[in-house]
Design an enzyme around this catalytic site. Structure first.
Site, PDB file in Angstrom:
ATOM      1  N   CYS A   1       0.841  -1.205   0.000  1.00 60.89           N
ATOM      2  CA  CYS A   1       0.000   0.000   0.000  1.00 60.89           C
ATOM      3  C   CYS A   1       0.872   1.249   0.000  1.00 60.89           C
ATOM      4  O   CYS A   1       1.397   1.639   1.042  1.00 60.89           O
ATOM      5  CB  CYS A   1      -0.932  -0.011   1.202  1.00 60.89           C
TER       6      CYS A   1
ATOM      7  N   CYS B   1      -0.636   4.115   2.054  1.00 59.63           N
ATOM      8  CA  CYS B   1      -0.482   3.944   3.508  1.00 59.63           C
ATOM      9  C   CYS B   1       0.967   4.164   3.954  1.00 59.63           C
ATOM     10  O   CYS B   1       1.220   4.815   4.960  1.00 59.63           O
ATOM     11  CB  CYS B   1      -0.868   2.534   3.951  1.00 59.63           C
ATOM     12  N   ASP B   2       1.908   3.595   3.224  1.00 61.43           N
ATOM     13  CA  ASP B   2       3.280   3.499   3.731  1.00 61.43           C
ATOM     14  C   ASP B   2       4.324   4.331   2.988  1.00 61.43           C
ATOM     15  O   ASP B   2       5.461   4.426   3.443  1.00 61.43           O
ATOM     16  CB  ASP B   2       3.711   2.018   3.728  1.00 61.43           C
TER      17      ASP B   2
END
Ligand code: NAP
Length: 309
Positions: free
Chosen positions: A133, A136-137
């Site tokens: 992701c 997300c990261d």
């Protein structure tokens, strides 16, 4: 007889449960085997959920959702639904423990899981330098070099996304042509800090207690080994939707799906089978965002209430 059986306890299933029970359905059960909240509970940083005033983990974001739903009467069963069948307007849900439930309507909100590529070190470093992701990261690698594996739309789109925050993105692909749309390939090639590393197999991701520090590749052409010294590796080699419960004994699906097995729904989240709905990542054209899955869940519930009259 359940009014509604919800399969999956992520943002789509929970929101559908909230709207269905608050909207007047009395007998609504949500089936989920794991921790409620879905795949987002694995994300370390969320900052794009509307109305959210501070950075939080996926776990923190989802913490209060089950309690809110249960307040309005949503029941949760920790059971795995292995099969959904329909006969004489009634759905029968068969559980892996041998029990069965009957329901007037069913919502499939099982989501999808990122496919693993299968290289050495992938499982060991998953969540500790290997991510699926970028939204997300990616932020963890701001100003750093990362590698991204894959050659489809997701890989190229996420490579473009990461190129805006990382100093360099190595786009690692096992061929020298991409599956992605031509316009996406053009956009990727226009990013000066994306370096294409083509015709390679990923041999291994290496690291230590602190996480990942390199990716070892083998050329498919001259078999030479090359190492990329990166602290982050993103894997985008496709996703598998969790559509198993709709599989019938003859291998067909209870409702129409596309080639990837995603459930075909209309704007009401309704499948071609009356009373059967799908919401969130398991459906076609899902944006794969918590807010979208929640929106799908509420849309489905509103329409299920109307369907049940
Ligand atoms: P995908 O199109 O299936 O692409 C997966 C990529 O990963 C392929 O390039 C494949 O290589 C590579 N790959 C697969 N297994 C691998 C392995 N074990 N090791 C190394 N590489 C591996 O998956 P996706 O990008 O997630 O897209 C899924 C679907 O959603 C597609 O239909 C796509 O068009 C669609 N999508 C659309 C959009 C959009 O329209 N904006 C965005 C995202 C996704 P090969 O090419 O050699 O097989």
């Amino acid at each position: 007889m359940l009014d509604l059986a919800i399969i999956g306890g992520g943002p789509a299933g929970l929101t559908a449960g909230l709207y269905a029970t608050r909207g007047g359905l009395n007998n609504v059960v949500m089936f989920d085997m794991g921790l409620l909240g879905g795949q987002i509970t694995g994300s370390s940083e969320i900052e794009n959920y509307p109305g959210q005033s501070s950075l939080m983990t996926g776990m923190e974001l989802m913490e209060s959702w089950p309690e809110q739903c249960q307040k309005f009467g949503l029941k949760h069963e920790v059971k795995q639904v292995s099969k959904v069948a329909k006969e004489n307007e009634i759905f029968t849900l068969s559980m892996s423990d041998g029990s069965t439930y009957e329901a007037k309507s069913v919502l499939l909100a099982t989501g999808s899981v990122p496919r693993r590529a299968g290289f050495k070190g992938e499982d060991k470093f998953f969540g500790r330098g290997i991510s699926t992701c970028a939204t997300c990261d990616g932020f963890f690698y701001k100003g750093k070099e990362v590698a991204l594996i894959g050659g489809g739309d997701s890989a190229l789109e996420e490579a473009i996304y990461l190129s805006k925050m990382c100093s360099k993105v190595y786009l690692v692909h096992r061929r020298d042509t991409y599956r992605a749309a031509p316009v996406t390939i053009k956009h990727m090639k226009a990013c000066k800090n994306i370096e294409e590393v083509s015709n390679v197999d990923v041999e291994e991701v290496i690291g230590d207690n602190m996480g990942v520090n390199g990716l070892i590749l083998k050329s498919k052409i001259d078999k030479k080994i090359k190492q990329l010294d990166v602290p982050g590796v993103f894997v985008f080699v496709g996703r598998d939707v969790l559509n198993e419960p709709l599989k019938q004994d003859d291998g067909s699906f209870l409702c129409d799906t596309n080639e990837q097995g995603e459930i075909i729904v209309n704007l009401r989240m309704q499948t071609n089978i009356k009373g059967l709905y799908a919401a969130g990542d398991v459906r076609i054209d899902a944006a794969k965002q918590v807010v979208c899955a929640a929106g799908d869940g509420s849309t489905a519930a509103v329409n299920i209430i109307e369907y049940l009259g």
